[in-house]
Design an enzyme around this catalytic site. Structure first.
Site, PDB file in Angstrom:
ATOM      1  N   GLU A 195     -12.051  46.214 -13.087  1.00 55.97           N
ATOM      2  CA  GLU A 195     -13.292  46.293 -12.458  1.00 55.97           C
ATOM      3  C   GLU A 195     -13.293  45.898 -10.817  1.00 55.97           C
ATOM      4  O   GLU A 195     -13.433  44.672 -10.645  1.00 55.97           O
ATOM      5  CB  GLU A 195     -14.656  45.763 -13.182  1.00 55.97           C
ATOM      6  CG  GLU A 195     -14.790  46.357 -14.575  1.00 55.97           C
ATOM      7  CD  GLU A 195     -15.887  45.537 -15.284  1.00 55.97           C
ATOM      8  OE1 GLU A 195     -16.159  46.172 -16.450  1.00 55.97           O
ATOM      9  OE2 GLU A 195     -16.186  44.449 -15.207  1.00 55.97           O
ATOM     10  N   GLU A 202     -14.587  50.762 -21.766  1.00 51.38           N
ATOM     11  CA  GLU A 202     -15.487  49.390 -22.409  1.00 51.38           C
ATOM     12  C   GLU A 202     -16.675  49.984 -22.554  1.00 51.38           C
ATOM     13  O   GLU A 202     -17.081  50.687 -21.709  1.00 51.38           O
ATOM     14  CB  GLU A 202     -15.472  48.284 -21.491  1.00 51.38           C
ATOM     15  CG  GLU A 202     -14.150  47.507 -21.265  1.00 51.38           C
ATOM     16  CD  GLU A 202     -14.205  46.354 -20.149  1.00 51.38           C
ATOM     17  OE1 GLU A 202     -15.316  45.968 -20.268  1.00 51.38           O
ATOM     18  OE2 GLU A 202     -13.254  45.694 -19.760  1.00 51.38           O
TER      19      GLU A 202
END
Length: 469
Positions: A281, A409
């Protein structure tokens, strides 16, 4: 792709009504909205898709095609003075290993104009490696090896790289081959292995041998179990050295190339069950999750391209390996997908795009504070509609760009009743798999790392519904 060429029939003729004389007749295929740009060819990728072209004619006309894999929206028309008609040309997916060509014929006043339709072949990797599209359909549903190889902390001494301390500092035991075997035995096809690298490097940013050995050992656990494995660069992002910082992009890129050169070289020998993920991320220098500015997107696109270039430059298996690139913050909204540029690649059909999804936030992350007498959230139609709207963005992105999507995720808060989490999970995986080539990786614990038994069997069975599509 439109290839401009002269397709104008300038002829002295009459319309089909012989009593109507047509002086200086014109018939042509032209670009939509631009009668000055004649078109002689449409080029398609292998996928089912369509393109628009305009017909301009002041004579009654007919149009046909010589191939059954091409569908035309219209077949005839009347003179259109000063106007054009949109013709939609749709092709089915090309399942062959050969390019194919069809011809569209426009007939008017005894004259004809031709429009070639060229569709590229299904790419066949010269080493026989699985394509990204096939890899996504093979994985379907997987688990994350979370809070293990990506764990790190400042409350212990990093001297001499105490790798066991790193792996257990967030509360998990050292992972063993038994866990991967249990993941496979319970029906999952893939594992994502998050790895944080920078705590295990020397002053020259060289990864320590014992850390590289341990990462390779864990990757082999997954491969030996018959799983697809995704290996990434994880918490090097999110506020550490690897940032979407255009002002320092040269320095960051140098370290980034150095790191991926080491990783890809070490793992070059492994086959197409191993995939590389560029970064987790990634955030800008201000650690902003949602309010990033244009320079951050430019930096992300540069780093994604640098990742692909670096791995491909190492040759051998790395020239064919499926690679995964993430959007800014691994966010799947329009704000993050629209500025994202899929890297160019020297080998076709070996790229995938990854995002993460922990929405609806009030359900998955329980962002709404609950009073002591309030019940935990349950899965509702409102939550379902909210999630569907987000997933539709990814589905549209897949159908537009023909690049497989990974939701690397997703999870719901473990405090929520298992049956409610199972409803959420089943909707999530079935909605994605029914509508697009989206593979999904659950984040929280599903298989115990000590007993190797399902922790939440109802939730696990809901996740495995993905395999039906």
């Amino acid at each position: 792709m439109l290839i401009a060429a002269c397709a104008i029939l300038a002829l002295a003729a009459c319309s089909s009504d012989d009593s109507v004389s047509v002086s200086n007749p014109k018939v042509q295929f032209c670009a939509v909205g631009d009668t000055n740009s004649a078109v002689s060819q449409l080029t398609f990728s292998k996928w089912s898709s369509f393109q628009m072209v305009d017909i301009q004619s002041n004579i009654d006309w007919q149009v046909s095609c010589d191939a059954d894999w091409v569908t035309l929206s219209n077949h005839s028309g009347v003179p259109m003075t000063g106007k054009t008609l949109h013709l939609k040309v749709t092709v089915t997916e090309n399942p062959t290993e050969q390019n194919r060509t069809a011809n569209i014929t426009l007939t008017a006043g005894g004259q004809t104009a031709k429009l070639a339709v060229v569709q590229n072949a299904t790419y066949v990797d010269p080493l026989g490696w699985i394509s990204a599209e096939d890899a996504g359909n093979a994985m379907k549903i997987g688990l994350n090896l979370y809070n293990s190889l990506e764990a790190y902390g400042t409350w212990f001494d990093w001297t001499d790289d105490p790798i066991e301390t790193f792996q257990t500092c967030w509360g998990n035991p050292l992972v063993t081959a038994d866990w991967f075997n249990a993941v496979k035995a319970n029906g999952f096809n893939a594992v994502r292995i998050p790895v944080t690298w920078f705590p295990h490097t020397d002053d020259n940013f060289q990864v320590t041998e014992k850390w590289m050995n341990r990462v390779e050992e864990v990757v082999k656990y997954g491969l030996d179990a018959g799983l697809y494995v995704i290996l990434n660069v994880h918490h090097d992002t999110g506020g550490e050295w690897l940032a979407a910082d255009l002002s320092n992009i040269d320095e960051i890129s140098e370290k980034y190339v150095n790191l991926w050169t080491q990783i890809a070289t070490r793992f070059e020998q492994y086959d197409d069950h191993l995939m590389f993920e560029s970064y987790n991320e990634i955030l800008d220098e201000n650690k902003q999750w949602v309010n990033a500015e244009g320079d951050a997107f430019i930096a992300v696109n540069q780093l994604a391209q640098t990742f692909v270039n670096t791995v491909r430059s190492l040759g051998e298996n790395n020239q064919h390996r499926n690679l995964i690139v993430n959007t800014y913050a691994a966010n799947g909204s329009h704000d993050m997908l629209d500025p994202f540029v899929i890297p160019t690649d020297q080998i076709p059909e070996h790229l995938m795009v990854q995002v993460h999804n922990y929405d609806p936030a009030d359900f998955c992350r329980m962002t709404k504070e609950l009073n002591d007498d309030e019940e935990l959230p349950v899965w509702t139609e409102d939550y379902q509609n909210e999630l569907a709207a987000e997933l539709d963005i990814l589905i549209d992105y897949y159908n537009t760009n023909h690049v497989p999507i990974i939701i690397g995720e997703f999870a719901a808060n473990d405090k929520i009743a298992e049956e409610e989490r199972a409803k959420y999970a089943e909707f999530m995986v079935t909605y994605c798999r029914q509508k697009a080539n989206i593979s999904l990786f659950y984040w929280n614990e599903i298989i115990s790392r000590t007993t190797f038994q399902p922790t939440y069997p109802t939730l696990m069975n809901a996740l495995l519904k993905a395999k039906e599509y």
